[in-house]
Design an enzyme around this catalytic site. Structure first.
Site, short mmCIF file in Angstrom:
data_model
loop_
_atom_site.label_atom_id
_atom_site.label_comp_id
_atom_site.label_asym_id
_atom_site.label_seq_id
_atom_site.Cartn_x
_atom_site.Cartn_y
_atom_site.Cartn_z
N LYS A 1 2.08 -3.15 6.18
CA LYS A 1 2.41 -2.86 4.63
C LYS A 1 3.74 -2.54 4.54
O LYS A 1 4.39 -3.00 3.25
CB LYS A 1 1.17 -1.98 4.26
N TYR B 1 -1.90 -1.10 10.60
CA TYR B 1 -1.97 -1.67 9.13
C TYR B 1 -0.78 -0.96 8.31
O TYR B 1 -0.07 -1.62 7.76
CB TYR B 1 -3.15 -0.72 8.55
N SER C 1 1.05 -1.35 -0.01
CA SER C 1 0.17 -0.06 -0.04
C SER C 1 1.02 1.16 -0.07
O SER C 1 1.99 1.25 0.41
CB SER C 1 -0.72 -0.03 1.24
N1 LIG Z 1 -8.70 -0.15 -1.08
C1 LIG Z 1 -7.65 0.45 -0.96
O1 LIG Z 1 -7.88 1.88 -0.74
C2 LIG Z 1 -6.28 0.07 -0.85
C3 LIG Z 1 -5.19 0.81 -0.73
C4 LIG Z 1 -4.02 0.25 -0.55
C5 LIG Z 1 -3.75 -1.21 -0.51
N2 LIG Z 1 -4.84 -1.89 -0.42
C6 LIG Z 1 -4.64 -3.34 -0.29
O2 LIG Z 1 -5.19 -3.99 -1.39
C7 LIG Z 1 -5.71 -5.27 -0.94
C8 LIG Z 1 -7.16 -5.60 -1.43
O3 LIG Z 1 -7.86 -4.88 -0.48
P1 LIG Z 1 -9.24 -4.52 -1.00
O4 LIG Z 1 -9.38 -2.89 -0.98
O5 LIG Z 1 -9.72 -4.93 -2.35
O6 LIG Z 1 -10.22 -4.80 0.11
P2 LIG Z 1 -11.48 -5.90 0.49
O7 LIG Z 1 -11.96 -5.89 1.79
O8 LIG Z 1 -12.57 -5.37 -0.81
O9 LIG Z 1 -10.99 -7.32 -0.05
C9 LIG Z 1 -10.08 -8.03 0.88
C10 LIG Z 1 -10.34 -9.50 0.77
O10 LIG Z 1 -9.73 -10.12 1.63
C11 LIG Z 1 -10.45 -11.20 2.29
N3 LIG Z 1 -9.68 -11.66 3.42
C12 LIG Z 1 -9.82 -10.99 4.73
N4 LIG Z 1 -9.22 -11.76 5.64
C13 LIG Z 1 -8.69 -13.02 4.88
C14 LIG Z 1 -7.88 -13.90 5.44
N5 LIG Z 1 -7.54 -14.13 6.67
N6 LIG Z 1 -7.69 -14.72 4.46
C15 LIG Z 1 -7.96 -14.50 3.24
N7 LIG Z 1 -8.89 -13.76 2.77
C16 LIG Z 1 -9.01 -12.89 3.65
C17 LIG Z 1 -11.64 -10.63 2.50
O11 LIG Z 1 -12.71 -11.62 2.65
C18 LIG Z 1 -11.79 -9.66 1.03
O12 LIG Z 1 -12.38 -10.61 0.14
C19 LIG Z 1 -5.33 -5.51 0.32
O13 LIG Z 1 -3.95 -6.05 0.71
C20 LIG Z 1 -5.07 -3.78 0.97
O14 LIG Z 1 -4.54 -3.67 2.09
C21 LIG Z 1 -6.22 -1.49 -0.74
#
Ligand SMILES: NC(=O)c1ccc[n+]([C@@H]2O[C@H](COP(=O)([O-])OP(=O)(O)OC[C@H]3O[C@@H](n4cnc5c(N)ncnc54)[C@H](O)[C@@H]3O)[C@@H](O)[C@H]2O)c1
Length: 279
Positions: free
Chosen positions: A159, A155, A142
């Protein structure tokens, strides 16, 4: 259709939602066989069914060694190999309370899913790949892990650790023709970005979301909201043979936010919280 991933087998952790879901859809469209590794037993199987025979759901808690080994074995048994491991699942801690009032009860959960989960996924996939000609591992970090900022410190720390681990793994695994690269998404509206701001009324949450969007986009050079599909395109490049000479890099998919100085909008965020809590 480009079919960039024809003949490849991929695992996408966190593939039931958000960035993972968009990646599962894109990988499948590009000809890969894909295993959705997630704990969402509702959306995971639904997505697999909607995408057809080449996509399967396997319940996987990425913080469990047995589950991670299980999904690697499942991919190999079901589709005959494993070429791409996208370690993308993560959880956030909440945006509020502030660090001083944080009892850190979610520290272990966040570290177990975000860091241990990525390390297990990298190791177990690489053990298979090393014996079968190599592969591509993609880890989602992230911009919060590379640029210091306000809130969700556990968090952010998880990361930052994912970033450093992944670069070390890239060096370690290069001898086995296993590439390890990192994607740093910026602000993308998904379930996670909603959940991390939880603990308030629906009206308060909606107002907060509008305020945070304004704050987050204020200094984004590209004035367009980033989408999960934008991140999936970076994963496609890193998973495909187009990036065969690429390892240990970070691709920010953030509209240019991390290019310049980070701005910590502490006061604006606190104002937004106060307004939302009063609703
Ligand atoms: N959305 C943002 O703004 C953003 C920004 C920076 C980084 N990220 C990163 O992107 C990635 C995806 O996030 P997203 O925004 O799509 O979130 P999201 O919540 O839509 O998806 C996350 C998924 O991970 C699954 N999950 C949670 N715990 C789990 C576990 N223990 N084992 C297996 N699966 C598990 C959830 O069920 C969900 O389907 C993450 O690593 C997040 O940190 C997101």
């Amino acid at each position: 259709m480009r079919e960039e991933l024809a003949g490849k087998v991929a695992i996408v952790t966190g593939g039931a939602s958000g960035i993972g879901r968009a990646s599962v859809e894109l990988f499948a469209r590009e000809g890969a066989s894909v295993v959705i590794a997630d704990v969402d037993d509702e959306r995971g199987p639904q997505l697999a069914e909607a995408l057809g025979e080449r996509v399967r759901y396997r319940r996987t808690d990425v913080s469990s060694e047995a589950d991670v080994q299980g999904v690697v074995d499942f991919a190999v048994e079901t589709f005959g190999g494993l070429h791409i491991m996208f370690n993308n699942a993560a959880v956030s801690n909440r945006l509020f309370p502030s660090f001083l009032d944080d009892d850190l009860t979610d520290f272990r959960k966040v570290m177990d899913v975000n860091l241990l989960g990525v390390m297990l996924g990298t190791q177990r996939a690489a053990r298979h790949m090393a014996k079968h000609g190599g592969g591509s591992i993609i880890n989602t970090a992230s911009i919060g892990g590379s640029v210091a900022g306000f809130g969700v410190v556990t968090y952010r720390a998880s990361k930052a650790a994912v970033l450093h681990f992944s670069k070390c793994a890239a060096i370690d695994l290069a001898q086995h023709n296993v590439r390890v690269n990192i994607i740093n998404p910026g602000h993308i509206r998904t379930t996670m970005s909603s959940w991390s701001a939880g603990g308030m009324s629906e009206a308060g949450f909606n107002q907060l979301q509008r305020d945070l969007d304004e704050i987050n986009f204020a200094d984004q050079p590209i004035k367009r909201e980033g989408r999960a599909e934008d991140v999936a395109e970076a994963a496609l490049y890193l998973g495909s043979d187009r990036s065969q000479q690429v390892t240990g890099i970070v691709i920010p998919v953030d509209g240019g936010v991390s290019v310049g100085d980070s701005v910590n909008h502490v006061q604006q965020i606190l104002d937004a919280q106060t307004r939302a809590m009063q609703m």
